[in-house]
Write a protein that holds these residues in place. Sequence first.
Motif, PDB file in Angstrom:
ATOM      1  N   UNK A 115       0.825  -1.209   0.000  1.00  0.00           N
ATOM      2  CA  UNK A 115       0.000   0.000   0.000  1.00  0.00           C
ATOM      3  C   UNK A 115       0.862   1.262   0.000  1.00  0.00           C
ATOM      4  N   UNK A 116       1.889   1.271   0.840  1.00  0.00           N
ATOM      5  CA  UNK A 116       2.684   2.491   1.006  1.00  0.00           C
ATOM      6  C   UNK A 116       3.674   2.706  -0.130  1.00  0.00           C
ATOM      7  N   UNK A 117       4.321   1.646  -0.606  1.00  0.00           N
ATOM      8  CA  UNK A 117       5.426   1.831  -1.541  1.00  0.00           C
ATOM      9  C   UNK A 117       5.156   1.352  -2.958  1.00  0.00           C
ATOM     10  N   UNK A 118       4.189   0.471  -3.187  1.00  0.00           N
ATOM     11  CA  UNK A 118       4.015  -0.092  -4.521  1.00  0.00           C
ATOM     12  C   UNK A 118       2.791   0.430  -5.272  1.00  0.00           C
ATOM     13  N   UNK A 119       1.684   0.622  -4.610  1.00  0.00           N
ATOM     14  CA  UNK A 119       0.457   1.039  -5.301  1.00  0.00           C
ATOM     15  C   UNK A 119       0.500   2.529  -5.631  1.00  0.00           C
ATOM     16  N   UNK A 120      -0.165   2.898  -6.673  1.00  0.00           N
ATOM     17  CA  UNK A 120      -0.201   4.308  -7.086  1.00  0.00           C
ATOM     18  C   UNK A 120      -1.637   4.782  -7.320  1.00  0.00           C
ATOM     19  N   UNK A 121      -2.624   4.077  -6.782  1.00  0.00           N
ATOM     20  CA  UNK A 121      -4.023   4.447  -7.021  1.00  0.00           C
ATOM     21  C   UNK A 121      -4.426   5.704  -6.273  1.00  0.00           C
ATOM     22  N   UNK A 122      -3.868   5.899  -5.098  1.00  0.00           N
ATOM     23  CA  UNK A 122      -4.182   7.093  -4.334  1.00  0.00           C
ATOM     24  C   UNK A 122      -2.935   7.578  -3.614  1.00  0.00           C
ATOM     25  N   UNK A 123      -2.991   8.809  -3.217  1.00  0.00           N
ATOM     26  CA  UNK A 123      -1.860   9.433  -2.546  1.00  0.00           C
ATOM     27  C   UNK A 123      -1.685   8.819  -1.150  1.00  0.00           C
ATOM     28  N   UNK A 124      -0.451   8.512  -0.792  1.00  0.00           N
ATOM     29  CA  UNK A 124      -0.127   7.970   0.527  1.00  0.00           C
ATOM     30  C   UNK A 124       0.304   9.130   1.409  1.00  0.00           C
ATOM     31  N   UNK A 125      -0.296   9.205   2.598  1.00  0.00           N
ATOM     32  CA  UNK A 125       0.009  10.326   3.484  1.00  0.00           C
ATOM     33  C   UNK A 125       1.343  10.121   4.197  1.00  0.00           C
ATOM     34  N   UNK A 126       1.841  11.205   4.746  1.00  0.00           N
ATOM     35  CA  UNK A 126       3.086  11.176   5.502  1.00  0.00           C
ATOM     36  C   UNK A 126       2.931  10.287   6.742  1.00  0.00           C
ATOM     37  N   UNK A 127       1.756  10.302   7.345  1.00  0.00           N
ATOM     38  CA  UNK A 127       1.513   9.486   8.536  1.00  0.00           C
ATOM     39  C   UNK A 127       1.499   7.999   8.175  1.00  0.00           C
ATOM     40  N   UNK A 128       0.987   7.642   7.007  1.00  0.00           N
ATOM     41  CA  UNK A 128       1.015   6.238   6.576  1.00  0.00           C
ATOM     42  C   UNK A 128       2.442   5.760   6.372  1.00  0.00           C
ATOM     43  N   UNK A 129       3.287   6.627   5.855  1.00  0.00           N
ATOM     44  CA  UNK A 129       4.708   6.267   5.710  1.00  0.00           C
ATOM     45  C   UNK A 129       5.385   6.138   7.070  1.00  0.00           C
ATOM     46  N   UNK A 130       5.061   7.071   7.968  1.00  0.00           N
ATOM     47  CA  UNK A 130       5.608   7.010   9.324  1.00  0.00           C
ATOM     48  C   UNK A 130       5.151   5.721  10.015  1.00  0.00           C
ATOM     49  N   UNK A 131       3.885   5.340   9.831  1.00  0.00           N
ATOM     50  CA  UNK A 131       3.359   4.097  10.385  1.00  0.00           C
ATOM     51  C   UNK A 131       4.155   2.900   9.875  1.00  0.00           C
ATOM     52  N   UNK A 132       4.458   2.903   8.583  1.00  0.00           N
ATOM     53  CA  UNK A 132       5.252   1.820   8.005  1.00  0.00           C
ATOM     54  C   UNK A 132       6.610   1.711   8.703  1.00  0.00           C
ATOM     55  N   UNK A 133       7.316   2.832   8.841  1.00  0.00           N
ATOM     56  CA  UNK A 133       8.651   2.809   9.432  1.00  0.00           C
ATOM     57  C   UNK A 133       8.613   2.450  10.913  1.00  0.00           C
ATOM     58  N   UNK A 134       7.633   2.962  11.662  1.00  0.00           N
ATOM     59  CA  UNK A 134       7.524   2.615  13.075  1.00  0.00           C
ATOM     60  C   UNK A 134       7.256   1.125  13.255  1.00  0.00           C
ATOM     61  N   UNK A 135       6.376   0.563  12.417  1.00  0.00           N
ATOM     62  CA  UNK A 135       6.109  -0.871  12.481  1.00  0.00           C
ATOM     63  C   UNK A 135       7.350  -1.676  12.120  1.00  0.00           C
ATOM     64  N   UNK A 136       8.090  -1.230  11.124  1.00  0.00           N
ATOM     65  CA  UNK A 136       9.307  -1.933  10.730  1.00  0.00           C
ATOM     66  C   UNK A 136      10.324  -1.933  11.870  1.00  0.00           C
ATOM     67  N   UNK A 137      10.522  -0.779  12.511  1.00  0.00           N
ATOM     68  CA  UNK A 137      11.448  -0.696  13.643  1.00  0.00           C
ATOM     69  C   UNK A 137      10.975  -1.567  14.811  1.00  0.00           C
ATOM     70  N   UNK A 138       9.667  -1.589  15.049  1.00  0.00           N
ATOM     71  CA  UNK A 138       9.122  -2.426  16.122  1.00  0.00           C
ATOM     72  C   UNK A 138       9.349  -3.904  15.823  1.00  0.00           C
ATOM     73  N   UNK A 139       9.194  -4.298  14.579  1.00  0.00           N
ATOM     74  CA  UNK A 139       9.410  -5.696  14.209  1.00  0.00           C
ATOM     75  C   UNK A 139      10.886  -6.063  14.357  1.00  0.00           C
ATOM     76  N   UNK A 140      11.773  -5.153  14.003  1.00  0.00           N
ATOM     77  CA  UNK A 140      13.210  -5.411  14.188  1.00  0.00           C
ATOM     78  C   UNK A 140      13.517  -5.587  15.678  1.00  0.00           C
TER      79      UNK A 140
END
Length: 153
Positions: A77-102
């Motif tokens: 949703x955040x990095x591959x799809x281009x159907x709609x604009x991805x918000x800054x908060x959605x990107x931040x959510x992605x990175x926070x989840x990635x850091x939490x998983x690490x």
Amino acid sequence: MSATRSAIRPPASQPSKLAPAIFELLNPIPYGMFVGALIFDLTYMSSRNVFWGKGAAWLVTVGLIIAIIPRLLNFGHVWLQRRRRVTRIERMDFWLNLLAIIAAIVNAFVHSRDAYAMVPDNVILSVITVVLLSIAHVAMALNRLDLPEATHG
């Protein structure tokens, strides 16, 4: 034959409703598992009962396994799809989840140590995981409140 194929396939302009449904169903489960692991880690630290340490290890492991599908959907949703604009908060959510998983992956390795050798690293990593996921969940909840369809007009 080409008319039949185009009738079977949905138009490209319609976004999938299955992926967001699966994401919304599975995304909260790892958060609950990691919060449970934090509670078990704190209990283990104070009681030194191996049951709580083993339980925390299982919660971290199951949380990581269940986190795979929502994270892959979120990545798409955040990095591959281009159907709609991805918000800054959605990107931040992605990175926070990635850091939490690490942090949770490192925590899973810490939980593989013998008995009390995992303390206090297990608690620190559980706190980091839960704090990162909490920030991500709160940010996304606030982001949903800003959407036009969330307001009553």
